[in-house]
Structure formats: C-alpha cells, structure tokens
Design a protein around this motif. Structure first.
Motif, PDB file in Angstrom:
ATOM      1  N   ALA A 187      10.477   3.924   0.977  1.00  0.00           N
ATOM      2  CA  ALA A 187       9.054   3.927   0.607  1.00  0.00           C
ATOM      3  C   ALA A 187       8.484   5.291   0.991  1.00  0.00           C
ATOM      4  CB  ALA A 187       8.302   2.810   1.327  1.00  0.00           C
ATOM      5  N   GLU A 188       7.702   5.866   0.123  1.00  0.00           N
ATOM      6  CA  GLU A 188       7.107   7.196   0.361  1.00  0.00           C
ATOM      7  C   GLU A 188       8.180   8.250   0.604  1.00  0.00           C
ATOM      8  OE1 GLU A 188       3.935   7.392  -0.241  1.00  0.00           O
ATOM      9  OE2 GLU A 188       3.598   5.225  -0.249  1.00  0.00           O
ATOM     10  N   ALA A 235       8.714   2.886  -6.700  1.00  0.00           N
ATOM     11  CA  ALA A 235       9.687   3.939  -6.417  1.00  0.00           C
ATOM     12  C   ALA A 235      11.060   3.599  -6.982  1.00  0.00           C
ATOM     13  CB  ALA A 235       9.799   4.138  -4.903  1.00  0.00           C
ATOM     14  N   GLU A 239      11.548  13.748  -0.823  1.00  0.00           N
ATOM     15  CA  GLU A 239      10.606  14.413   0.070  1.00  0.00           C
ATOM     16  C   GLU A 239      10.482  13.537   1.313  1.00  0.00           C
ATOM     17  OE1 GLU A 239       6.876  16.767  -1.132  1.00  0.00           O
ATOM     18  OE2 GLU A 239       6.125  14.800  -0.544  1.00  0.00           O
ATOM     19  N   ASP A 240      11.433  13.694   2.219  1.00  0.00           N
ATOM     20  CA  ASP A 240      11.506  12.856   3.411  1.00  0.00           C
ATOM     21  C   ASP A 240      10.581  13.410   4.489  1.00  0.00           C
ATOM     22  OD1 ASP A 240      12.170  11.033   5.340  1.00  0.00           O
ATOM     23  OD2 ASP A 240      14.316  11.477   5.320  1.00  0.00           O
ATOM     24  N   LYS A 241       9.450  12.756   4.677  1.00  0.00           N
ATOM     25  CA  LYS A 241       8.459  13.197   5.650  1.00  0.00           C
ATOM     26  C   LYS A 241       8.802  12.730   7.062  1.00  0.00           C
ATOM     27  CE  LYS A 241       4.999  13.055   2.085  1.00  0.00           C
ATOM     28  NZ  LYS A 241       4.120  12.165   1.373  1.00  0.00           N
ATOM     29  N   LYS A 280       9.575  11.686  -4.861  1.00  0.00           N
ATOM     30  CA  LYS A 280       8.433  12.172  -5.629  1.00  0.00           C
ATOM     31  C   LYS A 280       8.926  12.578  -7.000  1.00  0.00           C
ATOM     32  CE  LYS A 280       8.348  17.063  -4.516  1.00  0.00           C
ATOM     33  NZ  LYS A 280       7.543  18.197  -4.125  1.00  0.00           N
ATOM     34  N   ASN A 293       0.808  -1.217   0.000  1.00  0.00           N
ATOM     35  CA  ASN A 293       0.000   0.000   0.000  1.00  0.00           C
ATOM     36  C   ASN A 293       0.845   1.273   0.000  1.00  0.00           C
ATOM     37  OD1 ASN A 293      -2.892  -0.808   0.038  1.00  0.00           O
ATOM     38  ND2 ASN A 293      -2.150  -2.032   1.758  1.00  0.00           N
ATOM     39  N   THR A 294       2.143   1.127  -0.236  1.00  0.00           N
ATOM     40  CA  THR A 294       3.037   2.279  -0.391  1.00  0.00           C
ATOM     41  C   THR A 294       3.530   2.274  -1.841  1.00  0.00           C
ATOM     42  OG1 THR A 294       5.111   1.109   0.117  1.00  0.00           O
ATOM     43  CG2 THR A 294       3.840   1.975   2.002  1.00  0.00           C
ATOM     44  N   ASP A 295       4.457   3.157  -2.134  1.00  0.00           N
ATOM     45  CA  ASP A 295       5.061   3.194  -3.470  1.00  0.00           C
ATOM     46  C   ASP A 295       6.328   2.339  -3.557  1.00  0.00           C
ATOM     47  OD1 ASP A 295       6.865   4.710  -1.990  1.00  0.00           O
ATOM     48  OD2 ASP A 295       6.958   6.353  -3.440  1.00  0.00           O
TER      49      ASP A 295
END
Length: 192
Positions: A87-88, A35, A114-116, A91, A29-31
C-alpha cells in the motif's frame, strides 16, 4: 462482486480481533484497493493487489484449510494482509516507447516503486498490521516468511519458521500458486 467487495466481505466476516476495523479503515484510505500487486509480474494492473490478496485467501482455504485444526481468522489475516506493505508503494510513471507502426516516440504509463518506508517485505507487513491489531505468533511468522527463501539472506531461518509454524508453509504455498499459476495472464498489464 469485484475484488474490493470480496476482500471487505471476507475480512468483516472472518476477522474480529480488536483493532481490525481500524486497520480496515486505514486500508480504505490508502491505495491498497487500486494498486497493482507488482510492477511487471503478477497482477501488474489496477486493483491487482486486492485481486492477489483475495486469490491467496481462496487458494489457501481451498487447498490447505483443515477443519478443527486451522483457524479461519488466522487464514484471513495471513492471506488478505500478507502484502499490505505494498500500500502506498507504487506510483504511475511514464516512459517513452517507440510506436512500431508510426516510428514516433509516445509516452506510456507504467508502475514504478516509490518505497517511502524501506523496511523489507514481510516484516513491513507485520509492522503495519501490528500498528492496529496484535498478531498471533504463527500469523506473524506466516506473513514475514510468505516469500520463502526469496526473502531469506541467511538461507536457514525460513526453514526453521516453516518447521515450527504450519500456517507459514500454507500461506507460502497459496501465495506461490496464486502468483505463478492462477494469476498467469495478469502480468505486465497496466490499465492506466
């Protein structure tokens, strides 16, 4: 068989620890499976992260697995999951690039970071895995230190980890060989 199918096959055949199915469901359910593995170095293309993870597992087993000494589940966990911190993480962005043939500026896609959750590299992967299933100490050390001294501010901690945990050395070697030798030619390729 594509890289995603190979990853899922290796994962489900070799990883049976409590929480492993929940972790796989989270990854799905992630990229993670679409990626890149990097922005411009190895496997900097769509599906690059899963391709790299499978390459590291195959290299690690081929070069370093010792029957009766090593645990295939630990190899699968370490190799397949060492970079789930990505993962995530990336971008698709665009930038203007001058077309040499026409002299016109054109928008070109590229991967940016884009490291959240800026928690480091190896330690972030360990943290994410531990949200679902427990790691053995040598697995956690291998994943934490898979970047070797590229990720060691003190300069001596990685040496201590490698001295105590052979799995960490084996993962590092497989990651380096996959990145710098086997994945040559997959860099700076944005197929978007």
């Amino acid at each position: 068989m594509n890289a995603k199918d190979e990853f899922v096959k290796i994962y489900t055949e070799n990883i049976h620890r409590q929480g492993s199915q929940e972790l796989l469901n989270w990854l799905l359910n992630t990229d993670f499976f679409t990626a890149p593995a990097s922005t411009k170095f190895h496997c900097a293309c769509e599906n690059g992260l899963v391709m790299h993870s499978v390459n590291v597992f195959n290299t690690m087993v081929e070069k370093h697995f010792e029957e009766g000494v090593d645990d295939i589940e630990s190899f699968a966990i370490s190799a397949l999951l060492h970079d789930i911190c990505k993962a995530e993480f990336y971008k698709v962005s665009t930038r203007n690039v001058k077309n040499d043939a026409t002299g016109q500026w054109e928008k070109q896609p590229y991967y940016s970071v884009e490291d959240k959750f800026p928690f480091g590299h190896g330690e972030k992967s360990v943290f994410l895995i531990e949200r679902f299933m427990r790691l053995k100490l040598d697995e956690a050390m291998a994943i934490r230190w898979h970047m070797g001294s590229f990720d060691d501010a003190q300069g001596y901690t990685v040496s201590q980890a490698y001295d105590k945990y052979p799995l960490a050395v084996k993962l590092h070697l497989a990651d380096m060989e996959s990145t710098y030798l086997r994945e040559k030619g997959t860099s700076a390729v944005n197929n978007k």
